[in-house]
Scaffold this active site. Structure first.
Site: not given
Ligand code: APR
Length: 248
Positions: A110, A126, A195-196
């Protein structure tokens, strides 16, 4: 990962990209980590604000219970984000958008950093913290262009309260954005997931749907995720380093 092995995987992915007509990219908080945006899960900085876990303060119920607190939380997040700039991962994805017949960038973030890097037509699954939406008439406004710091702000069209235009826990994704993302994911040749943690649905279902429809699935993440085992290629590294190296 040993350098030679990563090079072999990267060459395979580059070939897929060169041949692809449709590319679908799904990003999550990790793509912005190198810009200084805290991720939600993993690491030491798991978000807690004033003693409330982020999934409580960012929940649909909080809008009804305490709208000013929701604004305070999002004002705090915008304060953090105002110092963050796009990183090389955002820049690489912005460069890719004109290189395919069909290119779709869908994000769970976001923070608006993809657009700040030059990506157009980003599907913001989102929502966006820089936008407010009226609780009554649904009209939206860019928070940076709203005068005054009144909280909650009043809608300029109808005078009712506005909320951050962000999808909170317990809420549906915007129907039109979701429909477009699902359609694009189902029709791509290469799907890149960056990165998710791939655990928050329905967004996490997009790469699975793409894979089922025959797409070549690539993951970029320093950690394993539930998606890793169904991927055709994985890069265990930070997006800001891996994506620029993937140039094809
Ligand atoms: N490059 C790539 N990936 C990375 C990096 C990086 N430099 N640093 C961290 N990560 C990875 C982590 O290993 C993890 O798997 O990014 C991921 C972040 O995960 P979350 O914090 O769970 O984020 P996200 O998957 O976007 O969350 C989904 O959950 O809380 C809700 O609405 C919120 O949009 C969000 C959704």
């Amino acid at each position: 990962m040993p350098v030679n092995r990563e090079q072999t995987i990267a060459e395979g992915v580059r070939e897929r990209l060169r041949a692809a007509r449709g590319v679908f990219v799904l990003t999550g908080a990790g793509v912005s980590a190198e810009s200084g945006v805290p991720t939600f899960r993993g690491g030491a900085d798991t978000a807690v604000w004033k003693g409330l876990p982020f999934d409580v303060i960012s929940s649909a119920g909080m809008i009804a219970r305490d709208l000013p607190a929701v604004w305070e939380w999002f004002d705090y997040r915008r304060g953090v984000l105002s110092h963050c700039r796009p990183n090389p991962a955002h820049a690489a994805l912005a460069c890719w958008q004109d290189r395919f017949e069909r290119f779709t960038l869908a994000t769970q973030n976001v923070d608006g950093l993809h657009a700040a890097a030059g990506s157009r037509g980003v599907l913001e699954l989102h929502g966006n913290v820089w936008r407010a939406r009226c609780l009554a008439c649904g009209c939206t406004e860019d928070i940076r262009e709203m005068g005054g710091g009144e909280r909650p702000p009043a809608c300029r069209a109808c005078g009712e309260w506005m909320r951050p235009d962000v999808v909170l826990f317990g809420e549906m994704l915007p129907v039109d954005v979701w429909a477009e993302a699902a359609g694009r994911a189902g029709g791509c040749d290469v799907c890149l997931v960056v990165g998710t943690s791939a655990i928050v649905y329905p967004a996490a279902g997009l790469p699975v749907a793409a894979r089922r429809a025959g797409a070549y699935l690539v993951e970029v993440n320093p950690e394993l995720t539930p998606l890793s085992e169904v991927c055709d290629a994985t890069f265990r590294g930070p997006a800001g380093e891996v994506l620029p190296r993937l140039d094809f």
